[in-house]
Design a protein around this motif. Structure first.
Motif, PDB file in Angstrom:
ATOM      1  N   GLU A   1      43.586  -2.144   4.095  1.00  0.00           N
ATOM      2  CA  GLU A   1      43.036  -2.361   5.427  1.00  0.00           C
ATOM      3  C   GLU A   1      41.520  -2.482   5.287  1.00  0.00           C
ATOM      4  OE1 GLU A   1      44.128   1.003   7.776  1.00  0.00           O
ATOM      5  OE2 GLU A   1      42.700   2.356   6.818  1.00  0.00           O
ATOM      6  N   PRO A   2      40.855  -3.174   6.230  1.00  0.00           N
ATOM      7  CA  PRO A   2      39.403  -3.350   6.125  1.00  0.00           C
ATOM      8  C   PRO A   2      38.670  -2.007   6.125  1.00  0.00           C
ATOM      9  CG  PRO A   2      40.325  -4.871   7.731  1.00  0.00           C
ATOM     10  CD  PRO A   2      41.420  -3.911   7.379  1.00  0.00           C
TER      11      PRO A   2
ATOM     12  N   GLY B   1      38.087   5.072   6.520  1.00  0.00           N
ATOM     13  CA  GLY B   1      39.414   5.075   5.919  1.00  0.00           C
ATOM     14  C   GLY B   1      39.475   5.741   4.555  1.00  0.00           C
ATOM     15  N   ASN B   2      40.705   5.851   4.037  1.00  0.00           N
ATOM     16  CA  ASN B   2      40.910   6.494   2.740  1.00  0.00           C
ATOM     17  C   ASN B   2      40.245   5.733   1.606  1.00  0.00           C
ATOM     18  OD1 ASN B   2      42.453   8.566   3.858  1.00  0.00           O
ATOM     19  ND2 ASN B   2      44.382   7.441   3.610  1.00  0.00           N
ATOM     20  N   GLN B   3      40.328   4.382   1.653  1.00  0.00           N
ATOM     21  CA  GLN B   3      39.705   3.608   0.587  1.00  0.00           C
ATOM     22  C   GLN B   3      38.181   3.624   0.709  1.00  0.00           C
ATOM     23  OE1 GLN B   3      42.251   0.059   1.201  1.00  0.00           O
ATOM     24  NE2 GLN B   3      42.959   0.343  -0.895  1.00  0.00           N
ATOM     25  N   GLY B   4      37.669   3.794   1.923  1.00  0.00           N
ATOM     26  CA  GLY B   4      36.245   3.995   2.101  1.00  0.00           C
ATOM     27  C   GLY B   4      35.791   5.298   1.464  1.00  0.00           C
ATOM     28  N   GLN B   5      36.597   6.350   1.604  1.00  0.00           N
ATOM     29  CA  GLN B   5      36.276   7.618   0.954  1.00  0.00           C
ATOM     30  C   GLN B   5      36.342   7.497  -0.567  1.00  0.00           C
ATOM     31  OE1 GLN B   5      35.038  10.318   2.732  1.00  0.00           O
ATOM     32  NE2 GLN B   5      35.080   8.653   4.253  1.00  0.00           N
ATOM     33  N   ASP B   6      37.282   6.683  -1.049  1.00  0.00           N
ATOM     34  CA  ASP B   6      37.344   6.414  -2.492  1.00  0.00           C
ATOM     35  C   ASP B   6      36.065   5.744  -2.974  1.00  0.00           C
ATOM     36  OD1 ASP B   6      39.883   7.486  -2.553  1.00  0.00           O
ATOM     37  OD2 ASP B   6      40.904   5.537  -2.470  1.00  0.00           O
ATOM     38  N   LEU B   7      35.556   4.795  -2.185  1.00  0.00           N
ATOM     39  CA  LEU B   7      34.307   4.123  -2.523  1.00  0.00           C
ATOM     40  C   LEU B   7      33.159   5.117  -2.602  1.00  0.00           C
ATOM     41  CD1 LEU B   7      32.428   1.662  -2.901  1.00  0.00           C
ATOM     42  CD2 LEU B   7      32.411   1.414  -0.410  1.00  0.00           C
TER      43      LEU B   7
ATOM     44  N   ILE C   1      37.491  -4.080  -3.408  1.00  0.00           N
ATOM     45  CA  ILE C   1      36.401  -3.256  -3.910  1.00  0.00           C
ATOM     46  C   ILE C   1      36.691  -2.977  -5.373  1.00  0.00           C
ATOM     47  CG2 ILE C   1      35.214  -1.022  -3.752  1.00  0.00           C
ATOM     48  CD1 ILE C   1      35.875  -0.974  -0.774  1.00  0.00           C
ATOM     49  N   SER C   2      35.695  -3.170  -6.243  1.00  0.00           N
ATOM     50  CA  SER C   2      35.926  -2.955  -7.670  1.00  0.00           C
ATOM     51  C   SER C   2      36.304  -1.499  -7.934  1.00  0.00           C
ATOM     52  CB  SER C   2      34.694  -3.356  -8.494  1.00  0.00           C
ATOM     53  OG  SER C   2      33.533  -2.692  -8.072  1.00  0.00           O
ATOM     54  N   ASN C   3      37.216  -1.307  -8.877  1.00  0.00           N
ATOM     55  CA  ASN C   3      37.786  -0.012  -9.250  1.00  0.00           C
ATOM     56  C   ASN C   3      38.782   0.520  -8.216  1.00  0.00           C
ATOM     57  OD1 ASN C   3      35.273  -0.237 -10.888  1.00  0.00           O
ATOM     58  ND2 ASN C   3      35.928   1.730 -11.686  1.00  0.00           N
ATOM     59  N   ILE C   4      38.932  -0.192  -7.092  1.00  0.00           N
ATOM     60  CA  ILE C   4      39.923   0.186  -6.078  1.00  0.00           C
ATOM     61  C   ILE C   4      40.986  -0.904  -5.955  1.00  0.00           C
ATOM     62  CG2 ILE C   4      40.292   0.651  -3.613  1.00  0.00           C
ATOM     63  CD1 ILE C   4      37.541   1.992  -3.575  1.00  0.00           C
ATOM     64  N   GLY C   5      40.540  -2.169  -5.887  1.00  0.00           N
ATOM     65  CA  GLY C   5      41.463  -3.292  -5.819  1.00  0.00           C
ATOM     66  C   GLY C   5      41.463  -3.950  -4.454  1.00  0.00           C
ATOM     67  N   VAL C   6      42.471  -4.813  -4.223  1.00  0.00           N
ATOM     68  CA  VAL C   6      42.622  -5.477  -2.930  1.00  0.00           C
ATOM     69  C   VAL C   6      42.873  -4.408  -1.868  1.00  0.00           C
ATOM     70  CG1 VAL C   6      44.008  -7.090  -1.580  1.00  0.00           C
ATOM     71  CG2 VAL C   6      43.493  -7.594  -3.972  1.00  0.00           C
ATOM     72  N   LEU C   7      42.160  -4.529  -0.736  1.00  0.00           N
ATOM     73  CA  LEU C   7      42.213  -3.479   0.276  1.00  0.00           C
ATOM     74  C   LEU C   7      43.489  -3.554   1.111  1.00  0.00           C
ATOM     75  CD1 LEU C   7      38.495  -3.581   1.472  1.00  0.00           C
ATOM     76  CD2 LEU C   7      39.560  -1.972  -0.119  1.00  0.00           C
TER      77      LEU C   7
ATOM     78  N   ILE D   1      34.328  -4.818   5.191  1.00  0.00           N
ATOM     79  CA  ILE D   1      34.798  -5.287   3.887  1.00  0.00           C
ATOM     80  C   ILE D   1      36.306  -5.492   3.994  1.00  0.00           C
ATOM     81  CG2 ILE D   1      34.928  -4.800   1.427  1.00  0.00           C
ATOM     82  CD1 ILE D   1      32.067  -5.063   2.528  1.00  0.00           C
ATOM     83  N   ASP D   2      36.768  -6.733   3.808  1.00  0.00           N
ATOM     84  CA  ASP D   2      38.190  -7.026   4.014  1.00  0.00           C
ATOM     85  C   ASP D   2      38.838  -7.719   2.822  1.00  0.00           C
ATOM     86  OD1 ASP D   2      36.832  -9.430   4.283  1.00  0.00           O
ATOM     87  OD2 ASP D   2      38.044 -10.140   5.972  1.00  0.00           O
ATOM     88  N   GLY D   3      38.122  -7.787   1.691  1.00  0.00           N
ATOM     89  CA  GLY D   3      38.677  -8.414   0.498  1.00  0.00           C
ATOM     90  C   GLY D   3      39.138  -7.389  -0.517  1.00  0.00           C
TER      91      GLY D   3
END
Length: 308
Positions: free
Chosen positions: A211-212, A227-233, A203-209, A199-201
């Motif tokens: 890093e992928p 990654g950190n944003q993956g854990q947020d997801l 994620i809703s509720n997180i925003g523009v990434l 996923i490189d665009g």
């Protein structure tokens, strides 16, 4: 001072998307956060119909929270309703009641002046309708989807699931949905997805990434996200049915931009998105209390053996 250019853009939305006629009534519902944008639409609507009203209420606390009782009552009286609010009224009883009585209801949660002037809302909606119909037909007739991004690959089944057309154009009694729009989407068979996808665009509720994020999916369930944003997801989805694949969508709006606002991000032409969580409302079987979209830029996609 009223911006006449934006009033003209708003008038185009009322005609193109809501098909507002001079003989019809229009109710514009807004809140304390979005009243300035609502005023533009009020000015635009006044150029089309004399039977128009602007109703302002206190800002709701979250999406899905009911509007005030007075707004609820007025929504049921209008031919067309435009909800220009901070949080979405799409899934409220007030919206459902208005639709059931024949009102055409368009919701614009989180709309900004920038989105009104430059973004997906400025699309050629005849083109959006044509592209959306094309991809919906491919989804409707397909059995297996394969998505490749860099060195990752994800496959899943869509066999016998209905495709959904989201054009942002509401011309018939009782129709409702978001403006702006532009996507063709479908609910995959819940246990059929396997593989990894980057996923490189956004994620809703997180925003523009930043890093992928690499997703790992086994038998339809998201089992890991990097990654950190993956854990947020993963935190957003929880440990239950929220991690079940829910949606595959194709953006069909050439004016849409990747901004971090999922209302626009998932409509970007040249992107696809997968979502996790609830999908019972559009042909699936999962009710999870959450629905999170993940946008992929410039993927390679096959439906059965046809590269689309």
């Amino acid at each position: 001072m009223i911006n006449l250019h934006l009033v003209d853009r708003a008038k185009s939305v009322l005609i193109q998307n809501l098909s507002l006629k001079p003989t019809e009534s229009l109710l514009i519902v807004t809140d304390d956060e979005k009243v300035d944008i609502a005023e533009l639409f009020y000015q635009a609507g006044s150029l089309i119909s004399n039977n128009i009203a602007l109703m302002r209420m206190p800002t709701r606390n979250k999406s899905g929270e009911e509007p005030t009782d007075l707004v609820h009552l007025l929504m049921k009286q209008a031919h067309a309703v435009l909800c220009i609010t901070e949080h979405s009224l799409t899934h409220t009883q007030a919206r459902k009641d208005a639709s059931a009585l024949g009102a055409r209801v368009a919701t614009m949660p989180g709309i900004t002046l920038d989105m009104l002037e430059h973004g997906a809302i400025a699309a050629d909606y005849h083109e959006v309708q044509t592209l959306t119909k094309h991809y919906c037909q491919l989804l409707e007739n397909g059995s297996t989807v394969t998505i490749k991004k860099d060195d990752t690959e994800l496959t899943f089944s869509i066999k016998d699931r209905p495709s959904i057309s989201s054009t942002g154009v509401f011309t018939e009694k009782g129709q409702s949905g978001n403006i702006p729009s532009g996507e063709s989407y479908i609910a995959p068979i819940e246990n059929s997805a396997n593989g990894q996808i980057l996923i490189d665009g956004s994620i809703s509720n997180i925003g523009v990434l930043s890093e992928p994020v690499l997703l790992t999916i086994e038998s339809g369930r998201l089992v890991d996200a990097s990654g950190n944003q993956g854990q947020d997801l993963l935190s957003l989805l929880g440990d239950g049915d929220g991690r079940t694949i829910a949606e595959f969508g194709i953006g069909t709006n050439k004016k849409a931009r990747l901004t971090g606002n999922v209302l626009e991000d998932e409509k970007v032409y040249g992107t696809v998105h997968i979502a996790f969580g609830s999908n019972k409302s559009f042909g699936g079987i999962t009710e999870a209390g959450v629905h999170i979209d993940c946008v992929i830029k410039d993927p390679h996609v096959w439906i059965d053996c046809q590269k689309i």
